[in-house]
Structures are given as C-alpha cells and as structure tokens.
Scaffold this motif. Structure first.
Motif, short mmCIF file in Angstrom:
data_model
loop_
_atom_site.label_atom_id
_atom_site.label_comp_id
_atom_site.label_asym_id
_atom_site.label_seq_id
_atom_site.Cartn_x
_atom_site.Cartn_y
_atom_site.Cartn_z
N ALA A 1 44.75 43.18 52.02
CA ALA A 1 45.70 44.29 52.12
C ALA A 1 45.95 44.88 50.75
CB ALA A 1 47.01 43.81 52.75
N ALA A 2 46.06 44.01 49.73
CA ALA A 2 46.28 44.50 48.37
C ALA A 2 45.11 45.37 47.93
CB ALA A 2 46.48 43.32 47.42
N GLN A 3 43.90 44.89 48.22
CA GLN A 3 42.72 45.67 47.81
C GLN A 3 42.69 47.03 48.53
OE1 GLN A 3 39.80 42.54 48.55
NE2 GLN A 3 39.17 42.67 46.41
N ARG A 4 43.05 46.99 49.82
CA ARG A 4 43.08 48.27 50.55
C ARG A 4 44.07 49.25 49.93
NH1 ARG A 4 42.40 45.41 55.26
NH2 ARG A 4 44.64 45.10 55.46
N GLU A 5 45.16 48.69 49.36
CA GLU A 5 46.20 49.55 48.79
C GLU A 5 45.91 49.89 47.33
OE1 GLU A 5 49.19 50.49 50.35
OE2 GLU A 5 49.31 49.17 52.09
N GLY A 6 44.79 49.38 46.78
CA GLY A 6 44.42 49.80 45.43
C GLY A 6 44.40 48.72 44.36
N SER A 7 44.65 47.45 44.73
CA SER A 7 44.59 46.36 43.73
C SER A 7 43.17 46.20 43.21
CB SER A 7 44.98 45.02 44.36
OG SER A 7 46.35 44.93 44.49
N ARG A 8 43.06 45.95 41.93
CA ARG A 8 41.76 45.56 41.37
C ARG A 8 41.80 44.05 41.18
NH1 ARG A 8 41.24 48.97 36.15
NH2 ARG A 8 43.49 48.85 36.24
N ILE A 9 40.88 43.34 41.80
CA ILE A 9 40.92 41.87 41.74
C ILE A 9 39.61 41.36 41.17
CG2 ILE A 9 41.25 39.75 43.08
CD1 ILE A 9 43.09 41.28 44.89
N ARG A 10 39.70 40.64 40.06
CA ARG A 10 38.51 40.10 39.40
C ARG A 10 38.42 38.60 39.70
NH1 ARG A 10 35.47 44.11 37.80
NH2 ARG A 10 34.42 42.63 36.44
N PHE A 11 37.50 38.24 40.59
CA PHE A 11 37.27 36.82 40.88
C PHE A 11 36.46 36.20 39.75
CE2 PHE A 11 38.30 38.53 45.03
CZ PHE A 11 39.09 37.53 45.57
N SER A 12 36.34 34.88 39.75
CA SER A 12 35.57 34.15 38.73
C SER A 12 35.97 34.58 37.32
CB SER A 12 34.06 34.39 38.91
OG SER A 12 33.64 33.88 40.14
N THR A 13 37.23 34.86 37.15
CA THR A 13 37.73 35.31 35.85
C THR A 13 38.93 34.45 35.46
OG1 THR A 13 37.00 37.56 36.36
CG2 THR A 13 38.58 37.32 34.57
N GLU A 14 38.79 33.79 34.35
CA GLU A 14 39.79 32.78 33.97
C GLU A 14 40.66 33.28 32.82
OE1 GLU A 14 37.87 29.22 32.73
OE2 GLU A 14 39.74 28.08 32.66
N TYR A 15 41.95 33.10 33.00
CA TYR A 15 42.88 33.40 31.90
C TYR A 15 42.69 32.35 30.82
CZ TYR A 15 47.33 32.86 29.43
OH TYR A 15 48.28 32.71 28.46
N LEU A 16 42.58 32.81 29.57
CA LEU A 16 42.44 31.87 28.45
C LEU A 16 43.67 31.84 27.55
CD1 LEU A 16 38.76 32.57 27.31
CD2 LEU A 16 39.58 30.74 28.80
N LEU B 1 31.02 34.04 35.44
CA LEU B 1 29.63 34.24 35.85
C LEU B 1 28.76 34.51 34.63
CD1 LEU B 1 30.00 36.41 39.07
CD2 LEU B 1 29.60 33.96 38.89
N ARG B 2 29.28 35.39 33.76
CA ARG B 2 28.48 35.75 32.58
C ARG B 2 28.78 34.83 31.40
NH1 ARG B 2 29.84 41.97 32.53
NH2 ARG B 2 31.32 41.08 31.07
#
Ligand code: FDA
Length: 576
Positions: A130-145, A162-163
């Motif tokens: 639902a968040a994505q449908r409403e415009g959220s950008r979600i970055r999976f496989s991304t870790e806060y450092l 990933l990279r």
C-alpha cells in the motif's frame, strides 16, 4: 562523499513500525525513502494479535479491509485453553480478546473496528505494498550503517548489500524502526533502561492438521503445562494458531544460561508432538528460531533530528500481544507531526511531544507484558506443580484436584486461570492511552473518569479528556452510519461541534463537523450529545481532535471570537 539522494525522511526498517510509517508518510504526501536490510519482508508469522486501536489506525491508512480479508476473525481466536497437551487433559479456559459476552459488548461499544489475528508475515506485505502504491520508495537489501546530524539535517550512510558498496542519503529527519537490536537507537544515544535476555524462547513453525483437538474450542492460543514448561519462555508451552487449523507455531522456553538447544528437525518434530500429545502426528516443520524475552525501554525516543519507534525503543515478550500494535501506533503518532513540520505548518518543537506521549505507553507495555509472564505462575501454584518437573509428582498433584474435598484447589485454579484476563482481555491496556504533552491543551471542564476507574487495565474508559483518543460513537451521515473515529484523522484536525457552533471556522488543516438535526452528520441515538453533556461541553462547544484521533482541546461553548480561539489553540498545539 556527496549524497546520492535527498529526501525529507529516511525510514530504516520495513517491519510493522517502518512499514506503517512509510504508508502514513506516503498518504500525507511527505517525500521519504525506506531502507531495509533484507531482500524480503518477515518470513515468520511473529506478531499476530491486532487490537482495535491498531485496526482503527489501519482504517485511517486505508488498509483495514485488506487486513480483515486475510486475518482470522475475532470469533475464532478467543477460547484460550490451558491443558497438559492438546490431546491431553484440559485444565480450564479463559474467554479472550473480547469474546466474553461482557467484554464483547465493551469492544463493540468502544470502537468501530474488530480485533483480529493477523500474522506479521501477512501484515507487512499489505502495509508495504500500500505504501508503494501511494508513492513510497523502498530500497530492499540496503543496510543502515550510521548517521551524522547537523542543524539542517541528517546524513545517513547505507550499504547496498547486492553490490556491496556504500552511499549516503541526505534527509531532514531519520526514523529508526530497525527492531530490537536497533543500531539507529544506539547511534543516537537513546538512553535504554532494563534488561535484555531475561529468558530464552524457541519458535517452531509447522504444518499439521490439528482440527480434531481444536475445532470444538477455537482459539489462537493453547497453553501447555508439561515438565519443563516453566523454564524460560513466556510462562508455559504454547501451541499458537497461525492459520486455522493447519498452520501453527509452538513456543517453548529454554534456560538462557545453557543457550538454545540444537533445533534439528528431529528435536522440532519431537517438541511439536509432545505439546500436541500425539506421538505419530504428521508434522511438516516450516521454520525455527531462538529468541529472548527482554524487558527494555528507551527513556527518550529521539535525539535532535533522529527518532526511533517500535522494538527499537520498547523490547518485551509477546504476552498481551502488544508488539506490533505498539510499533504501528508509535509511527501513527509521529507521522502527522513530521508531515506538518516538513510542510512548515508546525514548529519543530512539535516533534518533541513524540517522546512525551509515546515513552510512557512503551514503558507500560513493556512492564505489562513481562508481568503477565510472572502471573502464569499462579496456575502452577494452584495445581501444586511449582518447583517440580518430576512427571509423577506433577501428575499426582494435579490429579488431587479431582477429589471431592479439593474445593480449595479447584477454586485456586479457577481464579488463577480467570486472572489471566489481564493478559488475554486487557481492553484498557489496549485503548486507554492518554497523552500528556505540549501538543495537548488540558482543561478543567470535567475530570478524566480514568482516574477513578475500577480497573483501567481491564476496562476501556471513554472520555473526551484532552490527550485521550476521541470516543467512538456511531453517528449518521447521508452515506450511512459513520464513527467519530473515522470522521477524524486522515491527516487533518477535526473539530466536532453541534447546533449553534456553525461559526467555528474550517480550513485546509481543520475539518469542522457539525453534529445535529438537519446537519450533514446527525446523532440519532443521542449518544454523542449525552457523552458531551456529561463532560461539560454544550452544543455550540467543540472537541478538537488531532490527526491521530487524540483530543487536542475542547471548549464548553462557542467563544465570542471562535476564529481567534481556534487559531490560538492550534498555535499552541503545533508549537508555531
Ligand atoms: P521489526 O523487528 O519487526 O523490524 C525491524 C526492521 O528493520 C526489519 O525490516 C529489519 O530487516 C530492519 N533492519 C534491522 N536492522 C537494519 C539495518 N541496520 N539496516 C536496515 N534495516 C534494518 N510479537 C508478538 O506480539 N507475538 C509474537 O509471537 C512474536 N514473535 C516474535 C518472534 C520473533 C522471532 C521475533 C524476532 C519477534 C517476535 N515478536 C512477536 C515481536 C514482534 O515481531 C515485534 O514487536 C515487531 O515486529 C516490532 O516491529 P518493528 O517494526 O519495531 O521491528
């Protein structure tokens, strides 16, 4: 390193707290970016009980229908059963989660929403999609450092897993919803109080058809008393329904000093069969994990521009089913404040009310959940099995309650099981949240009935007291009946008034709802008028409700200059 992207809010984590924040910010039109460590959402069912307050939040966020469609409904979750195994002797039951007829009435009176059982692995996708449908950008496989903050904003360093490279995000605010091992909370130096690793616990998710042992007493929880079930864990062994009646999860304790056992297929299958009480049960093991019971709370939920919510700031066992509920509610409290501050419609000090309002709730939840574990001991005491795990002694002491003269033991067991209502039917704990902060204008119109309530943990106390959630009352609109809760929220303030209060001014920020005969919204049962009259608010007076459904201020009658009164009140609440 120059930031790769700039945004207003960075959210770390896509669990219940992070996903709810993303959805709320998206609906409020706040630019944000979610970073989350793994490639997928939670695979384990984890949290499940979704209480009325959370369902109200989900109604506001537009996803309650989807949740209800997948959840196990209230009618099927409430026969909490205590037994020696599912196929073994039953020790007693407690009607739970609002299924006791008295409690059911209280639930229906308190909210337009129904409590339900929604496993976390089904809840998270609904929120995130639902968040994505409403415009959220979600970055999976991304870790806060890590992060650094200055007067203008926060720079967040993340790693693309990933990279395997790192980059920076620049934001005005950072929300750490990164769970019980929160690195954001640690980096922000949030002062934590309490203890981690109080007890050890195992989750084993499995598939098996258990309907022969549960269909006549449908429930989400079956508590199993067997030798060893008082070691670690959450009070006893548990067989928990995930999907009726063929997907389940067992919870079993272990001694933290010894560490968790080897969770081999053989061990898991053996444990499941012992708790179900059927040696040859056909069991497919779907998942296994070891976790610890914690009793830890942050005394402050923010440092400067960095805020934390969910398990990052309150860590406790699943008792009372408050984990994801409290996490979603944290986000709902903070989201509208962030939106108004980002848009320049509120001063940044409004954000300081987040700790003032949510930290006391977090403390109460952590204490309540841990207390509930201890209270299970009364059942062991009543059965005469405390302090022994000799199966013969346990069997003999438990059998003694069948003797004609064992009235005292039977009474003690009845009372010990009924007392578990504080864990399984604590309606007050779920709904009686009161906020005391600079974003609430206290008054002396009428005392808060909560102060004199007989049992504020068990029973909901409705009141328009500033800081309380606006009471639910069914009103009538042209499109059908509508709850006060649903009229409020949706990112705006709502001012409820009545005949004579038509000159309270509406604006982009404030929706004015005039309730009365001949108006768009009517009060055919007179419940709303009755409630307001008892609390000293006349027809032309008003109840000003914040975007999170909590009362900001109330007025006994129409002031001489309603526009100035309202604007002064909003200035005070919004710290501008
Ligand atoms: P949650 O832990 O759900 O989410 C944290 C998010 O942050 C995840 O998306 C994670 O990947 C992400 N993250 C963490 N570190 C990160 C980093 N450095 N960078 C980027 N992302 C990061 N409760 C209950 O009521 N009943 C139950 O039966 C259970 N059972 C249970 C089992 C197990 C194994 C666990 C771990 C927890 C439970 N719980 C539970 C607790 C319940 O799951 C918990 O209260 C909520 O998930 C809390 O939601 P949050 O969103 O705060 O954290």
């Amino acid at each position: 390193m120059a930031p790769v992207v700039t945004t207003d809010v960075v959210v770390v984590g896509s669990g219940p707290a992070g996903a709810a924040m993303a959805l709320a910010l998206a609906r409020l039109g706040v630019d944000h970016l979610v970073v989350t460590r793994y490639e997928t959402l939670a695979a384990e069912p984890r949290a499940h009980i979704t209480n009325q307050r959370t369902m109200e939040v989900l109604r506001d966020l537009g996803v309650s229908d989807r949740v209800e469609a997948l959840a196990t409904p209230q009618d099927l979750i409430g026969t909490t059963t205590f037994c020696t195994s599912l196929a073994g002797e039953e020790l007693g039951r407690v009607r739970s989660w609002g299924t006791d007829p008295h409690s059911q009435a209280a639930h229906r009176l308190a909210s337009p929403a129904r409590i339900c059982d929604m496993p976390q692995n089904l809840m998270e996708p609904i929120l995130v999609q639902a968040a994505q449908r409403e415009g959220s950008r979600i970055r999976f496989s991304t870790e806060y450092l890590g992060h650094t903050q200055d007067d203008e904003g926060v720079t967040v360093e993340v790693r693309d897993r990933l990279r395997d490279d790192t980059y920076e995000i620049r934001a005005r605010y950072l929300y750490g919803a990164d769970g019980g091992r929160s690195r954001v909370a640690e980096d922000a130096g949030l002062p934590m109080r309490g203890e981690m690793g109080v007890a050890g616990s195992l989750n084993i998710v499995f598939r098996a058809d258990l309907s022969p042992w549960v269909a006549h007493r449908p429930s989400v929880l079956y508590w199993v008393l067997q030798p060893g079930s008082d070691v670690g864990g959450i009070g006893m062994g548990v067989v928990r329904m995930v999907r009726p009646w063929d997907e389940w999860l067992t919870i079993w304790g272990y001694d933290v000093a010894d560490g968790p056992p080897d969770l081999s297929d053989e061990y898991c299958r053996g444990l499941v069969r012992a708790l179900v009480g059927v040696d040859e049960l056909d069991v497919e093991i779907l998942g296994r994990s070891a976790w610890t019971v914690n009793h830890m709370v942050a005394e402050r939920y923010s440092t400067g521009r960095v805020f934390c919510g969910g398990d990052a700031v309150h860590r406790h066992p699943p008792s009372n089913g408050l984990g994801s509920n409290t996490s979603i509610q944290d986000s709902f409290n903070l989201a509208w404040k962030l939106a108004l501050v980002v848009r320049g419609e509120a001063g940044p000090e409004l954000l300081e009310t987040y700790t003032a309002e949510r930290a006391p709730i977090g403390r109460q939840v952590v204490d309540r959940a841990n207390q509930s574990i201890g209270e299970t001991g009364r059942i062991f005491d009543a059965l005469g099995v405390s302090g022994t795990d000799d199966p013969e002694v346990m069997r003999a002491n438990m059998a003694a309650r069948r003797e004609p003269g064992a009235d005292k033991q039977r009474r003690a067991l009845r009372e010990a099981i009924a007392f578990k209502a504080y864990e399984f039917d604590a309606h007050g704990v779920e709904l009686n949240q009161r906020y005391v902060s600079a974003a609430v204008v206290s008054d002396d119109l009428s005392p808060d009935p909560l102060a004199t309530a007989e049992d504020p943990e068990l029973h909901h106390v409705a009141s328009t007291t500033p800081g309380a959630r606006v009471p639910h009352v069914w009103l009538a609109g042209h499109g059908g009946d509508v709850s006060t809760i649903d009229l409020a929220g949706h990112g705006r303030f709502t001012l409820f008034t009545g005949p004579g209060g038509e000159s309270w001014p509406a604006s982009e920020l404030v929706r004015v709802v005039v309730v009365g005969p001949g108006h768009e919204i009517e009060d055919p049962y007179g419940d709303w008028a009755r409630l307001l009259e008892a609390e000293g608010i006349g027809d032309s007076g008003a109840v000003l409700v914040r975007p999170d459904h909590h009362v900001a201020a109330r007025f006994a009658s129409l002031p001489d200059d309603p526009a100035t009164t309202l604007s002064t009140t909003l200035q005070q609440v919004l710290r501008r």
